[in-house]
Design a protein around this motif. Structure first.
Motif, PDB file in Angstrom:
ATOM      1  N   ASP A  26       7.869  13.462  10.930  1.00 60.91           N
ATOM      2  CA  ASP A  26       8.919  14.036  11.787  1.00 60.91           C
ATOM      3  C   ASP A  26      10.292  13.985  11.135  1.00 60.91           C
ATOM      4  OD1 ASP A  26       7.003  14.510  13.692  1.00 60.91           O
ATOM      5  OD2 ASP A  26       7.494  12.744  14.905  1.00 60.91           O
ATOM      6  N   SER A  27      10.466  13.088  10.156  1.00 60.02           N
ATOM      7  CA  SER A  27      11.781  12.972   9.519  1.00 60.02           C
ATOM      8  C   SER A  27      12.143  14.213   8.724  1.00 60.02           C
ATOM      9  CB  SER A  27      11.813  11.756   8.591  1.00 60.02           C
ATOM     10  OG  SER A  27      11.006  11.974   7.443  1.00 60.02           O
ATOM     11  N   GLY A  28      11.134  14.981   8.322  1.00 61.11           N
ATOM     12  CA  GLY A  28      11.394  16.184   7.544  1.00 61.11           C
ATOM     13  C   GLY A  28      11.674  15.918   6.086  1.00 61.11           C
ATOM     14  N   ILE A  29      11.814  14.654   5.708  1.00 59.05           N
ATOM     15  CA  ILE A  29      12.108  14.293   4.324  1.00 59.05           C
ATOM     16  C   ILE A  29      10.832  14.196   3.507  1.00 59.05           C
ATOM     17  CG2 ILE A  29      13.172  12.553   2.836  1.00 59.05           C
ATOM     18  CD1 ILE A  29      14.903  11.732   5.209  1.00 59.05           C
ATOM     19  N   PHE A  30       9.761  13.782   4.158  1.00 56.22           N
ATOM     20  CA  PHE A  30       8.526  13.507   3.458  1.00 56.22           C
ATOM     21  C   PHE A  30       7.569  14.694   3.565  1.00 56.22           C
ATOM     22  CE2 PHE A  30      10.380   9.483   4.104  1.00 56.22           C
ATOM     23  CZ  PHE A  30       9.847   8.597   3.175  1.00 56.22           C
ATOM     24  N   PRO A  31       7.038  15.155   2.460  1.00 51.74           N
ATOM     25  CA  PRO A  31       5.959  16.142   2.539  1.00 51.74           C
ATOM     26  C   PRO A  31       4.683  15.445   3.004  1.00 51.74           C
ATOM     27  CG  PRO A  31       6.305  15.472   0.274  1.00 51.74           C
ATOM     28  CD  PRO A  31       7.379  14.796   1.083  1.00 51.74           C
ATOM     29  N   ASP A  32       3.616  16.202   3.172  1.00 52.85           N
ATOM     30  CA  ASP A  32       2.340  15.600   3.583  1.00 52.85           C
ATOM     31  C   ASP A  32       1.697  14.898   2.390  1.00 52.85           C
ATOM     32  OD1 ASP A  32       2.505  16.439   6.215  1.00 52.85           O
ATOM     33  OD2 ASP A  32       1.617  18.387   5.772  1.00 52.85           O
ATOM     34  N   SER A  33       2.387  13.901   1.894  1.00 52.52           N
ATOM     35  CA  SER A  33       1.895  13.166   0.730  1.00 52.52           C
ATOM     36  C   SER A  33       1.516  11.763   1.163  1.00 52.52           C
ATOM     37  CB  SER A  33       2.970  13.107  -0.359  1.00 52.52           C
ATOM     38  OG  SER A  33       4.070  12.337   0.065  1.00 52.52           O
ATOM     39  N   PRO A  34       0.693  11.094   0.349  1.00 56.04           N
ATOM     40  CA  PRO A  34       0.338   9.706   0.668  1.00 56.04           C
ATOM     41  C   PRO A  34       1.560   8.792   0.597  1.00 56.04           C
ATOM     42  CG  PRO A  34      -1.125  10.648  -0.988  1.00 56.04           C
ATOM     43  CD  PRO A  34       0.033  11.580  -0.859  1.00 56.04           C
ATOM     44  N   VAL A  35       1.389   7.569   1.071  1.00 55.21           N
ATOM     45  CA  VAL A  35       2.471   6.586   1.018  1.00 55.21           C
ATOM     46  C   VAL A  35       1.853   5.202   0.862  1.00 55.21           C
ATOM     47  CG1 VAL A  35       2.545   6.448   3.543  1.00 55.21           C
ATOM     48  CG2 VAL A  35       4.502   5.665   2.222  1.00 55.21           C
ATOM     49  N   PHE A  36       2.444   4.390  -0.014  1.00 56.65           N
ATOM     50  CA  PHE A  36       2.038   2.996  -0.160  1.00 56.65           C
ATOM     51  C   PHE A  36       2.785   2.158   0.871  1.00 56.65           C
ATOM     52  CE2 PHE A  36       1.255   4.459  -4.586  1.00 56.65           C
ATOM     53  CZ  PHE A  36      -0.052   4.026  -4.746  1.00 56.65           C
ATOM     54  N   VAL A  37       2.051   1.287   1.567  1.00 55.72           N
ATOM     55  CA  VAL A  37       2.661   0.406   2.568  1.00 55.72           C
ATOM     56  C   VAL A  37       2.330  -1.040   2.208  1.00 55.72           C
ATOM     57  CG1 VAL A  37       2.817  -0.201   5.005  1.00 55.72           C
ATOM     58  CG2 VAL A  37       2.431   2.182   4.335  1.00 55.72           C
ATOM     59  N   TYR A  38       3.374  -1.859   2.035  1.00 59.99           N
ATOM     60  CA  TYR A  38       3.229  -3.255   1.629  1.00 59.99           C
ATOM     61  C   TYR A  38       3.557  -4.192   2.785  1.00 59.99           C
ATOM     62  CZ  TYR A  38       3.541  -1.325  -3.113  1.00 59.99           C
ATOM     63  OH  TYR A  38       3.348  -0.608  -4.265  1.00 59.99           O
ATOM     64  N   SER A  39       2.862  -5.312   2.829  1.00 57.54           N
ATOM     65  CA  SER A  39       3.141  -6.372   3.782  1.00 57.54           C
ATOM     66  C   SER A  39       3.903  -7.490   3.080  1.00 57.54           C
ATOM     67  CB  SER A  39       1.834  -6.930   4.365  1.00 57.54           C
ATOM     68  OG  SER A  39       2.065  -8.172   5.009  1.00 57.54           O
ATOM     69  N   LYS A  40       5.140  -7.720   3.499  1.00 54.07           N
ATOM     70  CA  LYS A  40       5.937  -8.804   2.915  1.00 54.07           C
ATOM     71  C   LYS A  40       5.298 -10.152   3.203  1.00 54.07           C
ATOM     72  CE  LYS A  40      10.601 -10.775   2.748  1.00 54.07           C
ATOM     73  NZ  LYS A  40      11.996 -10.675   3.238  1.00 54.07           N
ATOM     74  N   ASP A  41       4.733 -10.292   4.387  1.00 56.67           N
ATOM     75  CA  ASP A  41       4.112 -11.555   4.780  1.00 56.67           C
ATOM     76  C   ASP A  41       2.988 -11.942   3.817  1.00 56.67           C
ATOM     77  OD1 ASP A  41       3.699 -13.736   6.802  1.00 56.67           O
ATOM     78  OD2 ASP A  41       1.750 -12.756   6.976  1.00 56.67           O
ATOM     79  N   LEU A  42       2.167 -10.971   3.406  1.00 60.24           N
ATOM     80  CA  LEU A  42       1.071 -11.269   2.489  1.00 60.24           C
ATOM     81  C   LEU A  42       1.591 -11.649   1.105  1.00 60.24           C
ATOM     82  CD1 LEU A  42      -1.717  -8.634   3.314  1.00 60.24           C
ATOM     83  CD2 LEU A  42      -1.809 -11.112   3.608  1.00 60.24           C
ATOM     84  N   ILE A  43       2.650 -10.988   0.658  1.00 60.57           N
ATOM     85  CA  ILE A  43       3.230 -11.346  -0.639  1.00 60.57           C
ATOM     86  C   ILE A  43       3.679 -12.794  -0.639  1.00 60.57           C
ATOM     87  CG2 ILE A  43       5.127 -10.879  -2.244  1.00 60.57           C
ATOM     88  CD1 ILE A  43       5.067  -7.958  -1.279  1.00 60.57           C
ATOM     89  N   LEU A  44       4.397 -13.192   0.411  1.00 61.64           N
ATOM     90  CA  LEU A  44       4.888 -14.562   0.499  1.00 61.64           C
ATOM     91  C   LEU A  44       3.742 -15.563   0.575  1.00 61.64           C
ATOM     92  CD1 LEU A  44       7.846 -14.037   3.025  1.00 61.64           C
ATOM     93  CD2 LEU A  44       7.960 -14.218   0.528  1.00 61.64           C
ATOM     94  N   LYS A  45       2.695 -15.224   1.311  1.00 67.27           N
ATOM     95  CA  LYS A  45       1.540 -16.131   1.417  1.00 67.27           C
ATOM     96  C   LYS A  45       0.864 -16.323   0.064  1.00 67.27           C
ATOM     97  CE  LYS A  45       0.295 -15.534   6.287  1.00 67.27           C
ATOM     98  NZ  LYS A  45      -0.710 -14.999   7.258  1.00 67.27           N
ATOM     99  N   ASN A  46       0.712 -15.248  -0.691  1.00 65.62           N
ATOM    100  CA  ASN A  46       0.036 -15.346  -1.985  1.00 65.62           C
ATOM    101  C   ASN A  46       0.843 -16.183  -2.971  1.00 65.62           C
ATOM    102  OD1 ASN A  46      -2.015 -13.740  -0.997  1.00 65.62           O
ATOM    103  ND2 ASN A  46      -1.250 -11.857  -1.906  1.00 65.62           N
ATOM    104  N   VAL A  47       2.152 -15.994  -2.975  1.00 67.97           N
ATOM    105  CA  VAL A  47       3.006 -16.801  -3.852  1.00 67.97           C
ATOM    106  C   VAL A  47       2.920 -18.277  -3.461  1.00 67.97           C
ATOM    107  CG1 VAL A  47       5.388 -17.290  -4.531  1.00 67.97           C
ATOM    108  CG2 VAL A  47       4.601 -14.924  -4.386  1.00 67.97           C
ATOM    109  N   LYS A  48       2.970 -18.537  -2.170  1.00 69.13           N
ATOM    110  CA  LYS A  48       2.914 -19.922  -1.697  1.00 69.13           C
ATOM    111  C   LYS A  48       1.592 -20.587  -2.076  1.00 69.13           C
ATOM    112  CE  LYS A  48       5.304 -20.625   1.823  1.00 69.13           C
ATOM    113  NZ  LYS A  48       5.916 -20.622   3.180  1.00 69.13           N
ATOM    114  N   SER A  49       0.502 -19.819  -2.034  1.00 75.59           N
ATOM    115  CA  SER A  49      -0.805 -20.380  -2.416  1.00 75.59           C
ATOM    116  C   SER A  49      -0.798 -20.823  -3.868  1.00 75.59           C
ATOM    117  CB  SER A  49      -1.901 -19.334  -2.193  1.00 75.59           C
ATOM    118  OG  SER A  49      -2.062 -19.047  -0.817  1.00 75.59           O
TER     119      SER A  49
END
Length: 483
Positions: A26-49
């Motif tokens: 709906d933003s009109g900026i993005f074409p119908d292309s894929p998008v990568f979505v990252y979870s910050k919480d998982l990044i922090l958990k992996n580093v902490k491990s």
């Protein structure tokens, strides 16, 4: 939190990914292309491990993220703030690390073929340099003398150890382009002895990627310790990275066998026909119109070493297991231990979102065609890697069929997953490819003039764009050079 389903919809932390896709459209900026979505919480958990496991060692330690796994500066800043350093494989990665603000003296520059400017930049900034060969050493000596700079080096050794991974990502065996062969190490050390500008700080060995069995790493550590016992005066041991992640985590409990499509069962039945009479037999009539829990089915097949290629077995040593193996080796407390993970820090922290363009059948093969492709997730096409695939929203048709999930790129090797039992999706249905945080965005391309996708970081209930998608103008700008 990471990724989970709530009432049939896939969420990243507290963000519904179907809603996210609609907002982007709906933003009109993005074409119908894929998008990568990252979870910050998982990044922090992996580093902490990693940090918790490393803290159990009596040695000083260094946690160096392998930047080639993911070069997004926003993610690198998170890792910097969490106390990580970085391992680099090019001069531009080094420039990026400096720009992000990592401490140069803790960084490591790898590479089996460095250009002079890359070596000079490493020397000027004071980072550690992995010497990979005799010619690499000679170049380091020449540059250090020319600019009167001290070179702090690690010697990367090839110990001829088979990590039992795909040959394209195996780096520790004889015949690999990486490292100094073990029998050549003495000669290289002799060359260094007469050079005042070169100081050997440590040894390095990296066996490959997606390592599932710590046996190879255990052997590597023992050999490295032997080198120390041979009175090589060093301060650091760099044990590399390469630890696998559980790419099968999201499918173990999936009710996935629909016997209207029993190609896999027929394939396995054919393999099992020569087993003794007490061998595992598949009765199609017994299971007709029923579904079998994937975990139980795989367990039965593993008992006879008959796991089909389309259902890969996945074993994942824990970070704690890896560090326990280091502790068992018994390096002297004065030795600093460096690990350089990439995949096991960011691999499971992202999904690729795309949409269904349509479904088709050719012969007896069914296809789901999506907007995602090999230009975003190259690993399946490059070395037949497995990524879990499912929909981000409910699908009305509850019947599962065996599908190949493919993209629109003009290559027969453009597939995201083969032989997947999925419901038949509607056009426009959201699709997620799991565990794409490592070696996906960083390996993406503009092949077929496709735009590289946007990247989004989710933090709780909020999200932000951390990489805008390419535009056509972006792709063409590089050709506008005028002499």
């Amino acid at each position: 939190m990471g990724f989970e389903y709530r009432e049939g919809y896939l969420y990243c932390e507290n963000v519904c990914l179907k809603d996210l896709q609609e907002q982007l459209k709906d933003s009109g900026i993005f074409p119908d292309s894929p998008v990568f979505v990252y979870s910050k919480d998982l990044i922090l958990k992996n580093v902490k491990s990693y940090q918790q496991a490393l803290n159990s060692l009596p040695n000083d330690t260094g946690l160096n993220f392998s930047v080639k796994a993911n070069t997004n500066p926003h993610l690198l800043r998170i890792l910097r703030d969490e106390g990580c350093s970085v391992t680099l494989v090019s001069g531009n990665e080094l420039r990026l690390a400096l720009q992000v603000g990592f401490t140069p003296s803790q960084m490591v520059l790898n590479g089996n073929g460095k250009c002079r400017w890359e070596t000079r930049l490493a020397l000027e900034t004071g980072c550690l340099i992995n010497v990979d060969s005799e010619f690499d050493l000679k170049q380091t000596i020449e540059v250090s003398k020319e600019f009167n700079l001290e070179a702090r080096v690690l010697l990367r050794i090839n110990l001829n150890i088979d990590a039992h991974v795909h040959p394209y990502i195996s780096t520790g065996m004889a015949g690999s382009k990486f490292g100094i062969d073990e029998e050549q190490l003495g000669h290289v050390m002799d060359l260094i002895k007469t050079e005042n500008h070169i100081k050997v700080f440590g040894l390095h060995c990296h066996l490959g990627s997606t390592i599932q069995d710590l046996t190879a790493i255990r052997l590597c550590l023992k050999k490295l310790k032997t080198k120390l016992d041979e009175s090589i005066d060093i301060k650091y041991i760099n044990i590399g990275g390469g630890l696998n992640i559980n790419y099968m985590e999201h499918v173990d409990d999936t009710q996935c066998i629909d016997h209207e499509d029993d190609q896999i069962l027929k394939q396995v039945e054919g393999k099992l026909k020569d087993l003794p009479s007490n061998g595992f037999k598949i009765d199609h009539q017994k299971y007709k119109n029923k579904q079998i829990n994937r975990r139980d089915w795989i367990k039965k097949l593993k008992e006879h070493d008959m796991l089909p290629d389309c259902i890969p077995e996945n074993t994942t040593p824990s970070i704690k297991d890896l560090i326990s193996t280091v502790e068992e080796t018994g390096f002297h407390h004065s030795i600093k231990i460096i690990v350089e993970p990439g995949r096991s820090i960011v691999g499971n922290t992202a999904v690729l979102l795309s949409s269904v363009l349509g479904c088709k059948t050719s012969g007896n093969i069914r296809f789901i065609v999506t907007t995602g492709s090999m230009t975003e997730v190259l690993r399946p096409s490059l070395y037949d890697a497995y990524h879990h695939i499912d929909f981000t929203e409910p699908v009305e048709d509850s019947t599962r069929h065996l599908y190949n999930v493919v993209g629109p790129v003009c290559e027969s090797t453009d597939f995201l997953g083969k032989d997947r039992f999925l419901k038949t999706p509607h056009e426009g249905c959201g699709v997620a490819v799991w565990d794409v945080g490592a070696y996906c965005s960083s390996m993406s391309s503009n092949y077929n003039c496709r735009v590289r996708p946007a990247e989004i970081l989710v933090d709780g209930s909020s999200w932000k764009i951390i990489r805008k998608p390419d535009s056509y103008e972006d792709m063409m700008s590089a050709y506008e050079y005028q002499q």
